[in-house]
Design an enzyme around this catalytic site. Structure first.
Site, mmCIF file in Angstrom:
data_model
loop_
_atom_site.group_PDB
_atom_site.id
_atom_site.type_symbol
_atom_site.label_atom_id
_atom_site.label_comp_id
_atom_site.label_asym_id
_atom_site.label_seq_id
_atom_site.Cartn_x
_atom_site.Cartn_y
_atom_site.Cartn_z
ATOM 1 N N GLY A 264 0.810 -1.209 0.000
ATOM 2 C CA GLY A 264 0.000 0.000 0.000
ATOM 3 C C GLY A 264 0.840 1.254 0.000
ATOM 4 O O GLY A 264 2.069 1.201 0.058
ATOM 5 N N THR A 268 0.520 4.563 5.660
ATOM 6 C CA THR A 268 -0.780 3.984 6.006
ATOM 7 C C THR A 268 -0.714 3.074 7.226
ATOM 8 O O THR A 268 -1.746 2.553 7.645
ATOM 9 C CB THR A 268 -1.342 3.196 4.810
ATOM 10 O OG1 THR A 268 -0.353 2.269 4.342
ATOM 11 C CG2 THR A 268 -1.709 4.131 3.669
ATOM 12 N N LYS A 270 1.773 0.348 7.865
ATOM 13 C CA LYS A 270 2.237 -1.033 7.690
ATOM 14 C C LYS A 270 3.242 -1.420 8.776
ATOM 15 O O LYS A 270 3.126 -2.482 9.392
ATOM 16 C CB LYS A 270 2.852 -1.179 6.291
ATOM 17 C CG LYS A 270 1.884 -0.936 5.151
ATOM 18 C CD LYS A 270 2.524 -1.144 3.807
ATOM 19 C CE LYS A 270 3.538 -0.076 3.487
ATOM 20 N NZ LYS A 270 2.936 1.268 3.358
ATOM 21 N N THR A 271 4.222 -0.573 8.996
ATOM 22 C CA THR A 271 5.216 -0.870 10.038
ATOM 23 C C THR A 271 4.586 -0.813 11.421
ATOM 24 O O THR A 271 4.964 -1.584 12.318
ATOM 25 C CB THR A 271 6.388 0.121 9.933
ATOM 26 O OG1 THR A 271 6.909 0.094 8.596
ATOM 27 C CG2 THR A 271 7.498 -0.244 10.897
ATOM 28 N N GLU A 487 -9.684 32.009 -8.073
ATOM 29 C CA GLU A 487 -10.207 31.103 -7.049
ATOM 30 C C GLU A 487 -11.719 31.225 -6.923
ATOM 31 O O GLU A 487 -12.410 30.232 -6.658
ATOM 32 C CB GLU A 487 -9.528 31.382 -5.703
ATOM 33 C CG GLU A 487 -8.003 31.318 -5.714
ATOM 34 C CD GLU A 487 -7.476 29.965 -6.144
ATOM 35 O OE1 GLU A 487 -8.239 28.978 -6.123
ATOM 36 O OE2 GLU A 487 -6.289 29.889 -6.522
ATOM 37 N N HIS A 490 -13.491 28.982 -9.493
ATOM 38 C CA HIS A 490 -13.638 27.594 -9.044
ATOM 39 C C HIS A 490 -14.841 27.454 -8.116
ATOM 40 O O HIS A 490 -15.616 26.491 -8.218
ATOM 41 C CB HIS A 490 -12.375 27.148 -8.298
ATOM 42 C CG HIS A 490 -11.190 26.923 -9.171
ATOM 43 N ND1 HIS A 490 -11.200 26.046 -10.226
ATOM 44 C CD2 HIS A 490 -9.943 27.473 -9.136
ATOM 45 C CE1 HIS A 490 -10.007 26.045 -10.808
ATOM 46 N NE2 HIS A 490 -9.229 26.908 -10.168
#
Length: 744
Positions: A264, A268, A270-271, A487, A490
């Site tokens: 992934g 996120t 994993k470790t 801006e 948008h």
């Protein structure tokens, strides 16, 4: 009692190798310094004169009728071609010899050195010998050489000496051999240092020992410290339960997975999942980075793999966690350096250890990578990594849970809604969300507030996404207004179009490389989108460019829309080439993966002809032009809303979704912004104020639309061109078909 005293006695530390080297080096340095001091202190100052000067001095001594001019000694040094004379003479004579004048008759003693080769010395000796009648005195009768040169018979010489062969002093010996000794010591120290460093590579696992380079760690993390990723936690909890209760699974005849691969995007967790597994399992946990396997020596990586598994087997049940597996687990034969390199040898050993002849019962292998697409297929097969789990980006509920987890122990203002923060952070990873809370905490300390406020959290989000604001940058009011119009464009399109991205926050404060910053998000998070929604998103991206064109004309559109154009083009290309959402039909022309961490192909598969490529470009252009025309229509019909949002940005520089919704609903500025506008009026003249806000006596003036509306014409021309290409292709196919029929 004696044992106790002995135990309290401090142990003497053994002198290390580097301590000995340091002592030796210090002694050598002191010796060199002592020699330098001795050399300069022992040096005597000797005057340098030429050979003719000595001749004149001898002649002056010979002419003198008294002993006032007297050579104490003349020393012949044949080893460096010099004569050193020491003589006494009056000041006025010494001055005359040196080409000067003096009236002093004070007697002084001087020593001077002249350069004299052997031939020059022979000339001098011959002249002296000839002056005494041609008799050749022995060398020991050197006194007579100068005595005979005297015209008055007065003694004019003390000793005529010759120096012996020079003897080397102890200091010269030390200096001559010291450099060699220092060089040898440094060479030996370097060799021993390399040897010792290889023996203790990163603490353990060197060349000659059998220690594993993997670190055995003890983690205090638990699954309760992980928010989100519930499915991943369930998978890992099952493995932990097996390690704790293996009989329960063996009784049922179940084989636990030998390996689990966590893939992934970065950040996120994993470790973190691996750390929590170590904390929950209560079994030996061996951690290693895959880059630690490969070193400069051939065979070292494979040896480290063997040592790691051997140590894990001794302590089974155990967990081995390999971080960044792609460093060693890439597909074999794909490297530029050839197929049989050190990395592939290490990978082969890893494959054998994971599922080879030796059994690994009780050993669970976990690994994490951001590039599971590049891993070798043999590594991913059942029996090695049985499960591949994608640890994806959190959704809105998971983001809220992660924010709450990281906010524990921090003082948060009561009006802060973590759901609102989660809504404003789509696509954020867990690491980014943790960074948001940390940045807000730092801002709270900087601003000396007791709690973390909502504005500080908003600023933290902006800092994580686009970097710190460049408030010190000087921007003219004209450029500031252009950014505000961009801006605002948008925002207007996002408000009025259905299915488009809604503006959550707008700022005209520069961040990073952008002059302004616009946080646009979909109304709700979706995994799939319709063609209408994608076109609405593209239209939202084109709103800023169109707003500039309406106010300033197409020739004065700025480069600020470059990022918007890139995003719009990317979506349009995927609509045509991957998603089948164009008139070319449901055909996949290119292959590109949305998530580069789950597979990125730098050389896209483009299996189509040049003519099809031209048709793809025409379809993309058609989609973009249609979106631009739609954006122009929306903004043209809502010019007053555009002006109001622009005014709010000029006044406040930053506005959020609630303020934008208030303006759109009531068609006026919020009370707080209105008050700021009134205060601002005092700083400007009436004319400058009206020019800034396009007003006359408080009433809005809608300027002329400078946008050249020829998009519909361009779209029509494109459609005609596309139809012509289709007709040409159809006729070509018919011709080929008729040829085939004739041949048959």
């Amino acid at each position: 009692m004696q044992d106790q005293n002995n135990s309290n006695t401090p142990k003497k530390k053994k002198l290390s190798f580097w301590g000995i080297i340091g002592i030796v080096a210090s002694i050598l340095v002191l010796l060199v310094i002592a020699y330098i001091i001795y050399y300069y202190v022992s040096q005597t100052t000797v005057l340098k004169r030429d050979f003719s000067f000595l001749n004149r001095a001898i002649q002056e001594a010979a002419k003198s009728a008294t002993d006032d001019i007297y050579f104490k000694s003349i020393v012949d040094n044949p080893y460096n071609n010099s004569l050193v004379a020491t003589m006494q003479l009056p000041e006025n004579v010494w001055a005359a010899l040196n080409g000067m004048t003096s009236t002093s008759t004070r007697i002084r003693v001087v020593t001077f050195e002249v350069h004299a080769t052997t031939s020059m010395k022979n000339i001098l000796y011959n002249e002296i010998i000839s002056s005494i009648g041609g008799a050749t005195p022995s060398f020991s009768r050197g006194l007579a050489m100068i005595l005979g040169y005297s015209e008055n018979g007065v003694t004019k010489a003390g000793e005529f000496l010759s120096t012996g062969a020079p003897t080397e002093s102890i200091w010269s010996t030390v200096l001559r051999y010291g450099t060699n000794i220092i060089f040898l010591l440094l060479f030996a120290a370097s060799f021993i240092f390399m040897f010792m460093s290889f023996r203790s590579q990163r603490g353990t696992g060197g060349l000659l020992d059998n220690k594993s380079v993997a670190q055995r760690i003890y983690s205090n993390k638990k699954f309760s410290d992980i928010a989100g990723n519930e499915e991943v936690k369930e998978e890992v909890k099952e493995l932990v339960d097996y390690l704790k209760n293996p009989k329960k699974y063996s009784t049922a005849g179940a084989r636990i997975p030998k390996g689990i691969l966590l893939g992934g995007p970065p950040g996120t967790g994993k470790t973190l999942i691996a750390k929590a597994t170590a904390g929950e399992a209560n079994v030996p946990f061996f951690f290693i980075s895959a880059s630690n396997f490969v070193e400069m020596f051939v065979g070292l990586g494979a040896k480290r793999v063997r040592d790691m598994f051997e140590e894990a087997r001794k302590t089974a049940p155990a967990i081995i966690f390999i971080d960044e597996l792609d460093a060693v687990g890439r597909s074999r034969g794909a490297g530029i350096g050839g197929g049989n390199d050190e990395r592939e040898q290490t990978l082969n050993q890893l494959l054998v250890e994971m599922d080879g002849i030796k059994e690994n019962s009780g050993i669970l292998i976990m690994a994490a990578t951001n590039r599971s697409d590049v891993l070798d297929p043999a590594l991913l097969r059942p029996g090695r990594f049985d499960r591949t789990i994608t640890v994806g980006l959190p959704d809105i509920k998971e983001r809220e849970a992660i924010l709450k987890l990281h906010a524990k122990g921090k003082r948060i203002a009561n009006n802060v809604s973590f759901m609102m923060i989660a809504r404003r952070t789509p696509g954020f990873s867990g690491a980014q969300l943790e960074n948001v809370i940390n940045e807000a905490s730092l801002l709270s300390v900087r601003e000396n507030t007791n709690v973390i406020t909502l504005p500080q959290l908003d600023e933290a989000i902006d800092r994580v996404m686009a970097g710190p604001a460049k408030k010190s940058r000087t921007i003219s009011e004209k450029e500031n207004a252009a950014v505000a119009y961009h801006e605002a464009g948008h925002a207007v399109v996002g408000i009025k179009i259905k299915g488009g991205n809604k503006v959550q926050k707008i700022t005209i404060i520069p961040r990073g490389h952008a002059g302004g910053y616009n946080l646009m998000m979909p109304e709700e998070e979706k995994y799939n989108r319709s063609k209408a929604e994608l076109i609405a998103i593209i239209t939202s991206f084109m709103g800023g460019r169109v707003a500039e064109a309406i106010i300033y004309g197409k020739d004065n559109v700025s480069t600020g829309a470059s990022d918007d154009i890139a995003k719009a083009t990317r979506i349009a290309r995927k609509m045509v080439t991957e998603w089948g959402l164009s008139e070319l039909g449901p055909i996949k022309y290119e292959e590109d993966t949305d998530n580069p961490f789950l597979g990125r192909d730098y050389m896209k598969n483009a299996s189509f002809s040049a003519q099809v490529g031209q048709e793809i470009d025409q379809e993309i252009r058609k989609i973009i032009l249609a979106a631009e025309a739609n954006a122009h229509k929306i903004i043209s019909e809502n010019r007053e809303l555009l002006e109001l949002i622009k005014d709010a940005l000029i006044i406040n520089e930053t506005i959020v979704a609630e303020e934008i919704e208030y303006i759109a609903k009531n068609m006026k500025l919020p009370p707080a912004i209105t008050k700021t506008k009134e205060d601002l009026h005092e700083e400007y003249s009436d004319q400058d104020f009206d020019n800034l806000f396009n007003e006359v006596s408080g009433k809005k003036i809608i300027s002329e639309d400078k946008y050249v509306d020829d998009l519909n014409k361009e779209i029509k021309q494109l459609e005609e061109k596309i139809e012509a290409n289709k007709s040409s292709s159809k006729s070509t196919v018919n011709e080929e078909k008729s040829k085939d029929e004739k041949n048959n």
